[in-house]
Enzyme design. Sequence first.
Site, PDB file in Angstrom:
ATOM      1  N   SER A   9       0.843  -1.131   0.074  1.00 55.55           N
ATOM      2  CA  SER A   9      -0.056   0.122  -0.081  1.00 55.55           C
ATOM      3  C   SER A   9       0.917   1.240   0.089  1.00 55.55           C
ATOM      4  O   SER A   9       1.790   1.335  -1.049  1.00 55.55           O
ATOM      5  CB  SER A   9      -0.892  -0.011   1.292  1.00 55.55           C
ATOM      6  OG  SER A   9      -1.958   0.859   1.036  1.00 55.55           O
ATOM      7  N   ASP A  47     -10.199  -4.639  -4.333  1.00 58.38           N
ATOM      8  CA  ASP A  47      -9.793  -3.829  -3.426  1.00 58.38           C
ATOM      9  C   ASP A  47     -10.558  -2.552  -3.270  1.00 58.38           C
ATOM     10  O   ASP A  47     -10.803  -1.882  -4.066  1.00 58.38           O
ATOM     11  CB  ASP A  47      -8.200  -3.285  -3.804  1.00 58.38           C
ATOM     12  CG  ASP A  47      -7.393  -2.528  -2.711  1.00 58.38           C
ATOM     13  OD1 ASP A  47      -8.349  -1.908  -2.036  1.00 58.38           O
ATOM     14  OD2 ASP A  47      -6.271  -2.435  -2.728  1.00 58.38           O
ATOM     15  N   HIS A  66      -7.712  -5.416  -0.583  1.00 60.84           N
ATOM     16  CA  HIS A  66      -6.604  -4.507  -0.291  1.00 60.84           C
ATOM     17  C   HIS A  66      -5.498  -5.022   0.536  1.00 60.84           C
ATOM     18  O   HIS A  66      -4.204  -5.045   0.263  1.00 60.84           O
ATOM     19  CB  HIS A  66      -7.086  -3.275   0.552  1.00 60.84           C
ATOM     20  CG  HIS A  66      -5.967  -2.379   0.743  1.00 60.84           C
ATOM     21  ND1 HIS A  66      -5.230  -1.633  -0.193  1.00 60.84           N
ATOM     22  CD2 HIS A  66      -5.360  -1.943   1.936  1.00 60.84           C
ATOM     23  CE1 HIS A  66      -4.486  -0.931  -0.064  1.00 60.84           C
ATOM     24  NE2 HIS A  66      -4.383  -0.897   1.518  1.00 60.84           N
TER      25      HIS A  66
END
Length: 264
Positions: free
Chosen positions: A116, A212, A242
């Site tokens: 991320s 996601d 995610h």
Amino acid sequence: MEVNGGTLTAQSISENATAKVLKSDDGASIAYQAIPGRSPCILFIGGYNSSMAGEKASFLARYAADRGQAFVRFDPFGHGASEGRFEDGTIGRWLADTLRVIDKVVQGPLILVGSSMGGWLMTLAALTRPERVSALVGIASAPDFTEDLMRPSLTGEDRVILRRDGVLRRPSAYGGDFIIAQQLLDEGREHLVLRRGLPIEVPVRLLHGQADPDVPPERSLRLAEAIEGSDVRVTLIKDGDHRLSRPQDLALLANTLDELIKNI
């Protein structure tokens, strides 16, 4: 690979292992864990408000220990076991922590694995320390998220709160508060990477779930397009979320690393 400042044994690397610390320029302690092993070292860079005790970091510690591969994970300023208030952190501050780990904890080539926000930080680190980086692996990479994802999500009321308090707190789907600071948004503009070509020539592998809800797969596709090197692959996992922490997601991550390590 050499680990500076002491090591943890492979057996002790776990969520409960005692972390070593580095001191940042202002004296804040940055916590890290490291195991020695073969080069290249795998350096895991976690996500926004995550910690090195998370599922992917712990999986990678086991992966590395099982294979005798060098591995390092850390908590940047305001995260996990490191000092500092999370809302005082910025992309530049967290990048500085990443570079300090690269410079002070390990010697030799690195595979950067960024999750991320860590996908943004690994990109910046590869641009800043190109001589140290052998490959990149992004997991739900979120480059430029402050400008392209956070800022557009703000309501008029949110903007009033940010102007008044400097910090906005929202309920998080992952527990606790999701924190947005005005200085994070403003300082993030100094580190945007998707507005230009990126002179990265090492192998790059980007994994992203198409389900996601937090970071659209388009982030990874745009990052792949911006990178100037030719050895760039994007893998989309149709039902992936995610976190990409399910057994099948972690197996894909392991296979990706196996292939890179074999060919470096």
